[in-house]
Write an enzyme that holds these catalytic residues in place. Structure first.
Site, short mmCIF file in Angstrom:
data_model
loop_
_atom_site.label_atom_id
_atom_site.label_comp_id
_atom_site.label_asym_id
_atom_site.label_seq_id
_atom_site.Cartn_x
_atom_site.Cartn_y
_atom_site.Cartn_z
N SER A 37 -1.44 2.83 2.09
CA SER A 37 -0.81 2.05 1.02
C SER A 37 -0.69 2.80 -0.30
CB SER A 37 -1.58 0.74 0.79
OG SER A 37 -2.92 1.00 0.43
N ASP A 332 -3.99 -4.39 -8.42
CA ASP A 332 -4.73 -5.44 -7.73
C ASP A 332 -6.14 -4.91 -7.49
OD1 ASP A 332 -4.55 -3.72 -5.53
OD2 ASP A 332 -3.01 -4.89 -4.50
N HIS A 335 -5.40 -1.20 -5.54
CA HIS A 335 -4.32 -0.24 -5.77
C HIS A 335 -4.05 0.04 -7.24
CE1 HIS A 335 -3.54 -2.22 -1.82
NE2 HIS A 335 -3.45 -0.95 -1.46
#
Length: 357
Positions: A37, A332, A335
């Site tokens: 991610s 978040d 990340h």
């Protein structure tokens, strides 16, 4: 050459590149990306998984090329480090996701992302979230290479594949979502995290060798961040970093550095392999946020707490999401914000990747 001149050389080269509006010496015609991610630009939008970010408020600050701040599948409020790196090499400012049906070969010829959020070096990690395992990312790259030959012709495609910069960024999920989260899995097989790290490094080496066999000659292997300082992994009572996880990341990174040094001198064919230091960049921000333009490094911008909200828990209905993500290191609970991604990209360009300009 003096120490001062050595320290200034990367910055001078990057400034010359910026002023000229394009690559300087060594041409990088495309950016090819594998990982999780931290570098997924939207591939998970097109597979059946709960690990997604194709909804607001993700992407709310992504306004490149007339964009209106729409979610793209990037796990951030805006661009990722690879997007800034692409732009620094004179390539498009957004790296397209390979699985995006709107990405044709005209756009993919200058950059393609095969990364999948939730993935790891370990196939078992990717299986936990039904995301693309590393072998599947490689399969898609082989498919891409064949399409590139049809689009550009054999000679031009081979030149692109050999001169492209390949970035690999993963490993955090292997430890946090697999080794430490599934006691009956790899933790039962490997008594120490360092033993598991050795297994992951073996996978990383095999992957680099496979890319080299397919024509890759410029490779950047990213290390792990101080993962014990991610908001989700901080101590609930005190907010302090989990130093055990940071020590594991540092140990893995030391092994990766050794691997890079061995591969850089041993692959042949003029191949260069470099180590992408993410740990140092993030640690510097955490140690002195104000010096780098940050105010909050302990919680994410999204949600009321910023300590656990991510993925579907970070949505348009999340209360008290911050107004200015630029003040935060994390978007978040896991990340980085676009601000931190830009900082990481700038650090990498000025310390390592300038060699490919």
């Amino acid at each position: 050459m003096s120490t001062l001149r050595r320290s200034l050389l990367p910055i001078i080269l990057l400034q010359l590149h910026t002023l000229s509006g394009g690559p300087a010496a060594a041409k990088v015609p495309a950016l090819i990306v594998f990982g999780d991610s931290t570098v997924d630009t939207g591939n998970n939008n097109y597979i059946s998984t709960v690990i997604r970010s194709d909804f607001a408020p993700y992407g709310r600050d992504l306004r490149v090329g007339g964009g209106s701040g729409q979610p793209t599948g990037r796990f951030s409020n805006g661009r990722l480090a690879i997007d800034f790196i692409s732009e620094a090499f004179g390539l498009p400012p957004l790296v397209p996701a390979y699985l995006d049906p709107n990405a044709d070969m005209s756009s993919l010829a200058t950059g393609a992302c095969f990364a999948s959020a939730g993935a790891g070096y370990d196939n078992a990690t990717s299986d936990l979230f039904s995301v693309l395992p590393l072998w599947k990312e490689l399969d898609y790259f082989k498919e891409y290479a064949a399409k590139l030959r049809s689009f550009l012709g054999d000679d031009k495609a081979q030149e692109t594949l050999s001169e492209a910069l390949y970035i690999v960024s993963m490993g955090t999920n292997d430890f946090l979502e697999n080794y430490y989260a599934v006691p009956s899995g790899r933790a039962a097989q490997y008594a120490a995290a360092s033993d598991y790290a050795g297994y992951l490094l073996g996978v990383a080496e095999a992957f680099v060798r496979a890319l080299h066999a397919l024509g890759a000659r410029k490779l950047d292997l990213n290390g792990l961040p101080p993962m014990g300082c991610l908001p989700l992994e901080r101590r609930a009572a005190t907010g302090a970093c989990t130093e055990e996880y940071n020590a594991v990341a540092a140990g893995f990174n030391a092994g990766l550095r050794d691997l890079v040094a061995r591969l850089d001198g041993g692959l042949g064919g003029g191949a260069r392999v470099v180590y992408g230091d993410v740990y140092g960049a993030v640690a510097d921000v955490l140690a002195d946020p104000a010096a780098h333009g940050f105010e909050d490094v302990g919680a994410g911008c999204c949600g009321a707490t910023g300590r656990f909200e991510m993925g579907y828990m970070c949505n348009a209905a999340s209360p008290l999401t911050c107004a200015d993500a630029g003040k935060y290191a994390f978007w978040d609970a896991i990340h980085p914000t676009e601000h931190l991604h830009r900082f990481i990209a700038d650090r990498k360009m000025n310390t390592t990747l300038y060699e490919f300009l």
